[in-house]
Design a protein around this motif. Structure first.
Motif, PDB file in Angstrom:
ATOM      1  N   LYS A  91       0.720  -1.245  -0.086  1.00 15.10           N
ATOM      2  CA  LYS A  91      -0.112  -0.080   0.015  1.00 15.10           C
ATOM      3  C   LYS A  91       0.822   1.102  -0.099  1.00 15.10           C
ATOM      4  O   LYS A  91       0.470   2.260  -0.416  1.00 15.10           O
ATOM      5  CB  LYS A  91      -0.989   0.024   1.448  1.00 15.10           C
ATOM      6  N   TYR A  92       1.964   1.163   0.664  1.00 10.94           N
ATOM      7  CA  TYR A  92       3.017   2.252   0.625  1.00 10.94           C
ATOM      8  C   TYR A  92       3.442   2.410  -0.811  1.00 10.94           C
ATOM      9  O   TYR A  92       3.548   3.642  -1.194  1.00 10.94           O
ATOM     10  CB  TYR A  92       4.172   2.223   1.538  1.00 10.94           C
ATOM     11  N   MET A  95       1.062   4.114  -2.965  1.00  9.89           N
ATOM     12  CA  MET A  95       0.794   5.369  -2.508  1.00  9.89           C
ATOM     13  C   MET A  95       1.936   6.300  -3.273  1.00  9.89           C
ATOM     14  O   MET A  95       1.745   7.503  -3.887  1.00  9.89           O
ATOM     15  CB  MET A  95       0.963   5.470  -0.958  1.00  9.89           C
ATOM     16  N   LEU A  96       3.260   5.901  -3.100  1.00  6.19           N
ATOM     17  CA  LEU A  96       4.181   6.518  -3.848  1.00  6.19           C
ATOM     18  C   LEU A  96       3.988   6.726  -5.383  1.00  6.19           C
ATOM     19  O   LEU A  96       4.122   7.743  -5.806  1.00  6.19           O
ATOM     20  CB  LEU A  96       5.556   5.730  -3.469  1.00  6.19           C
ATOM     21  N   LEU A  97       3.366   5.682  -5.886  1.00  4.26           N
ATOM     22  CA  LEU A  97       3.101   5.544  -7.097  1.00  4.26           C
ATOM     23  C   LEU A  97       2.069   6.662  -7.632  1.00  4.26           C
ATOM     24  O   LEU A  97       2.259   7.347  -8.485  1.00  4.26           O
ATOM     25  CB  LEU A  97       2.817   4.161  -7.730  1.00  4.26           C
ATOM     26  N   ASN A  98       1.277   6.828  -6.901  1.00  2.10           N
ATOM     27  CA  ASN A  98      -0.210   7.496  -7.077  1.00  2.10           C
ATOM     28  C   ASN A  98       0.616   8.980  -6.812  1.00  2.10           C
ATOM     29  O   ASN A  98       0.235   9.946  -7.610  1.00  2.10           O
ATOM     30  CB  ASN A  98      -1.159   7.229  -6.088  1.00  2.10           C
ATOM     31  N   ASN A  99       1.305   9.292  -6.002  1.00  2.00           N
ATOM     32  CA  ASN A  99       1.881  10.547  -5.711  1.00  2.00           C
ATOM     33  C   ASN A  99       2.920  10.919  -6.579  1.00  2.00           C
ATOM     34  O   ASN A  99       3.604  12.033  -6.645  1.00  2.00           O
ATOM     35  CB  ASN A  99       2.732  10.707  -4.331  1.00  2.00           C
ATOM     36  N   ASN A 100       3.330   9.999  -7.413  1.00  2.00           N
ATOM     37  CA  ASN A 100       4.512  10.343  -8.582  1.00  2.00           C
ATOM     38  C   ASN A 100       5.640  10.516  -7.919  1.00  2.00           C
ATOM     39  O   ASN A 100       6.620  11.131  -8.252  1.00  2.00           O
ATOM     40  CB  ASN A 100       3.972  11.388  -9.410  1.00  2.00           C
ATOM     41  N   ASP A 226      11.398  10.297   3.735  1.00  2.00           N
ATOM     42  CA  ASP A 226      10.979  11.617   3.393  1.00  2.00           C
ATOM     43  C   ASP A 226       9.832  11.271   2.413  1.00  2.00           C
ATOM     44  O   ASP A 226       8.674  11.870   2.653  1.00  2.00           O
ATOM     45  CB  ASP A 226      11.942  12.466   2.785  1.00  2.00           C
ATOM     46  N   ALA A 227      10.097  10.708   1.559  1.00  3.49           N
ATOM     47  CA  ALA A 227       8.835  10.324   0.533  1.00  3.49           C
ATOM     48  C   ALA A 227       7.574   9.803   1.008  1.00  3.49           C
ATOM     49  O   ALA A 227       6.542   9.992   0.609  1.00  3.49           O
ATOM     50  CB  ALA A 227       9.553   9.387  -0.607  1.00  3.49           C
TER      51      ALA A 227
END
Length: 514
Positions: A91-92, A95-100, A226-227
């Motif tokens: 899921k993380y 999330m990173l993918l979605n946030n670019n 951070d990401a």
RNA sequence: GUCCCCAUCGUCUAGUCAGGUCUAGGACACCGGCCUUUCACGCCGAUAACAGGGGUUCGAAUCCCCUUGGGGGCACCA
């Protein structure tokens, strides 16, 4: 609230380097009323094993580093094996993918490998060319739909990252050399630097205390924190333990696992004490500390920055001190395993009934104690109390040059024969004296012993009759009875040997060695 | 190659941050002696280090720079 962890890979026995890292974590946790956690990093299926995990956990227990949370007892932040946590991460990543903040990378492993080799042969540092960094969304979606395998890369737009380290201060890294590093492989397996950061965050680790071989990994982890919007824990990178050749301590240096030292007869107290003093020292000149005292005294900030060479000699010295300071009961209890493991026992020279004779056996154990550096040493020092080389098979019968020299003295024959006849007199008296069990009329033979005073008296008589004195007298008796020119105090040896035993040893010496 | 870390006796270290009290202290090992009619234990003693070069300063092991040396990382290992 302090929460720290030790995160070994269960790929073998617990290494002293890991044990020391664990110790610093443990001390820090305990002195801050914190939590000490064991987490198994077992995702390397090829090298990890459950047996290894079990033995490591046993080693931690033996070292008296009790964990508050771990694979065995569980806890509120489990599971405590990385393989069992794999489901937590996707899921993380999503999330990173979605946030670019991360992007799919379709470059093949072979292609990247090629690039890397090319750069290396040109002596140029490798950097990912970011070929997949800016693919448009539609293309990406299409390629994924077509089932094209892809890795996930983390975007690293920042030029540098600073790691704050409790021991070393601030360390600055250029992100260039690892820009857009991979966090998830095409098979869905997340990569170490990505996973540790998440695990540490999810387990609410406050202080990451680990070996300084992890320093250059740390900036990547900071980028992950951070990401993901996680707060970065405090870091403390402690120096490596080196072998005699000043290379990182490893198997090829010989005994390097906790289990090795345990088997060799090192005490847990001594190992802990010694390990604590590698790259750390108290303000005072004191060197001996119990675990509780270490918890009091230890200062993470005062851990040194430079690596330490592991010196077995000093460990042995320390171990010997601990052996000598032990309570006699404790000593007796802990050394018995090593007695039973000794050659004397396996060859039948020491028997269970010898051990059962607790009064005598304890005395013997106590008289050899000063000689010991490790518990395993007992075997060699116990010998004179149970057998004489040559008398029974199995032990080398060759006399040392020093011993030979003593038996070559002109007075030796008179001394040995004189002492022998005195002993025989004692034995006869003993028999008529009722040293045998007269009450029950059993046939049980009771050994006759002489005490130190009697022994002195006998030597006086022998001295008078043989004319030998000093070394010629005492050393001859020693060699005659033990076959060695060195060993335990004569009065003690003699008082712990039955008269019959001494008689047979003297008979042998007179017949075979004069 | 490149990045990062480190640098006091053979080894573990104190001293470095707040420069003088450091002709650099302690411990292990080694060597010598005492104790012990042996060995060991114990006690006493000796040898032994600021990596090199430049600065800064009245003064540097301590601060700065360079060099050298050592270690670790540079993976779709952990």
């Amino acid at each position: 609230m302090v929460r720290v962890r030790i995160a070994p890979s269960p790929t073998g026995s617990l290494h002293v380097g890991n044990a020391r890292t664990a110790l610093f974590n443990y001390l820090f946790a305990r002195q801050n009323q914190g939590t000490f956690i064991i987490r198994m990093e077992d995702t390397d299926a090829a090298r990890s094993s459950r047996e290894s995990e079990t033995s490591m956990l046993e080693d931690f227990q033996w070292m008296k580093m009790d964990s508050d949370e771990g694979p065995l007892q569980g806890g509120n932040f489990g599971p405590y094996r990385q393989t069992e946590r794999l489901g937590l991460y996707s899921k993380y990543t999503q999330m990173l993918l979605n946030n670019n903040k991360a992007y799919p990378c379709f470059c093949s492993a072979e292609h990247l490998q090629e690039q890397r080799e090319q750069k290396r042969s040109n002596n140029q540092p490798y950097r990912y060319d970011r070929a997949c960094a800016n693919l448009d969304a539609d293309t990406v979606a299409k390629r994924i739909k077509q089932g094209e395998p892809y890795a996930v890369r983390l975007r690293t737009p920042q030029e540098h990252v600073v790691v704050h380290d409790i021991i070393r201060g601030d360390i600055q890294f250029e992100t260039d050399s690892f820009r857009d590093f991979i966090i998830v492989r095409p098979d869905g397996m997340p990569v170490y630097n990505y996973v540790v950061a998440m695990d540490d965050h999810l387990m609410e680790i406050t202080h990451v205390i680990r070996g300084d071989d992890h320093i250059s990994n740390t900036p990547k982890q900071v980028l992950v924190y951070d990401a993901l919007g996680f707060t970065v824990p405090k870091f403390a990178h402690i120096p490596m333990i080196l072998g005699k050749d000043h290379a990182k301590l490893s198997k090829r240096h010989g005994d390097t696992t906790v289990a090795n030292f345990k088997e060799k007869g090192f005490l847990q107290e001594a190992l802990i004490n010694y390990l604590a003093l590698l790259s750390w020292s108290p303000k005072t000149e004191r060197e001996f500390f119990t675990m509780d005292e270490l918890i009091q005294e230890f200062q993470l900030e005062s851990v040194s920055k430079s690596a330490a060479v592991f010196d077995v000699d000093k460990l042995k010295w320390m171990n010997g001190n601990y052996i000598r300071q032990m309570e006699p009961n404790e000593y007796y209890k802990r050394i018995l395993d090593f007695v039973r493991a000794s050659e004397l026992f396996t060859n039948g020279h020491i028997t269970e009934s010898d051990i059962a004779n607790e009064e005598r056996f304890t005395k013997i154990l106590l008289t050899v104690r000063d000689n010991l550096e490790t518990l395993m040493d007992v075997g060699q020092y116990l010998q004179p109390f149970f057998t004489m080389p040559g008398l029974t098979k199995g032990i080398n019968a060759e006399l040392s040059p020093e011993a030979k020299e003593i038996l070559e003295l002109p007075t030796s024959k008179d001394v040995l024969e004189g002492f022998l006849s005195e002993l025989k007199k004692v034995e006869n008296e003993g028999n008529s004296d009722g040293n045998h069990d007269t009450d029950t009329y059993t046939d049980t033979y009771i050994d006759t012993y002489i005490d130190a005073q009697t022994y002195k008296g006998l030597t006086k008589i022998v001295q008078k009759n043989s004319g030998a004195k000093g070394k010629a007298l005492f050393m001859t008796i020693r060699v005659g009875i033990s076959g060695e020119h060195k060993g335990p105090d004569m009065a003690e040896l003699v008082s712990l040997l039955s008269v019959a035993e001494m008689i047979s040893r003297l008979d042998y010496t007179i017949a075979n060695r004069l």
